[in-house]
Design an enzyme around this catalytic site. Sequence first.
Site, PDB file in Angstrom:
ATOM      1  CG  HIS A  20      -1.910  -1.035   1.334  1.00  0.00           C
ATOM      2  ND1 HIS A  20      -2.105  -1.755   2.496  1.00  0.00           N
ATOM      3  CD2 HIS A  20      -2.804  -1.524   0.440  1.00  0.00           C
ATOM      4  CE1 HIS A  20      -3.077  -2.630   2.308  1.00  0.00           C
ATOM      5  NE2 HIS A  20      -3.513  -2.516   1.061  1.00  0.00           N
ATOM      6  CE  LYS A  44     -10.543  -6.800   1.162  1.00  0.00           C
ATOM      7  NZ  LYS A  44      -9.359  -6.023   0.944  1.00  0.00           N
ATOM      8  NE  ARG A  94      -1.978  -7.795  -4.267  1.00  0.00           N
ATOM      9  CZ  ARG A  94      -2.786  -8.146  -3.294  1.00  0.00           C
ATOM     10  NH1 ARG A  94      -2.358  -8.208  -2.076  1.00  0.00           N
ATOM     11  NH2 ARG A  94      -4.037  -8.458  -3.539  1.00  0.00           N
ATOM     12  CB  SER A 131      -4.484  -6.661   4.405  1.00  0.00           C
ATOM     13  OG  SER A 131      -3.937  -5.414   4.070  1.00  0.00           O
TER      14      SER A 131
END
Length: 163
Positions: A20, A44, A94, A131
């Site tokens: 990030h 999430k 990514r 994360s």
Amino acid sequence: MTDVLRVLYPGSFDPVHNGHVEVVEMAAELFDEVIVAAMRNPQKGETLFSMEQREAMLNETFAHLPNVRTTMFGELVVTLARREGADFIVKGLRAVSDFESELQMAQTNRKVAGVQTVFLPSTSASSFIASKYIREIARFGGDVDSMVPAPVAKRLKGNRSVS
């Protein structure tokens, strides 16, 4: 008088990690103002940090960038983008799998609100960081210091009750 070119970087940032940071630093070079916006993403699952903790970590992490500010939100990203006067939404990529899902979201945001998305590919060894992996490693007491900024590492060490 010149217009300010403003970009919104939305995410859950639970926690913010070096990938990030890389995206925000690149965006800060390209845009006049970067707004890092954290939200609670119910998709999430259970969070590691509260919204207040995330806000503090984001503020500390990006204090070295004078054109970056943070906000918390609980609405559609495009609604926040309009309210903040953002010219673009920025998303980091990514892997190819990121592109597939982010492209679909970008096309939806453009159709719904006319907001364009800019993709910034990862250019570092941080491209594998997510994360969800940091949360899992931290919950089991693993060392994630090399993957997160100092404010996050400090809180993880001070809060061994994250498991």
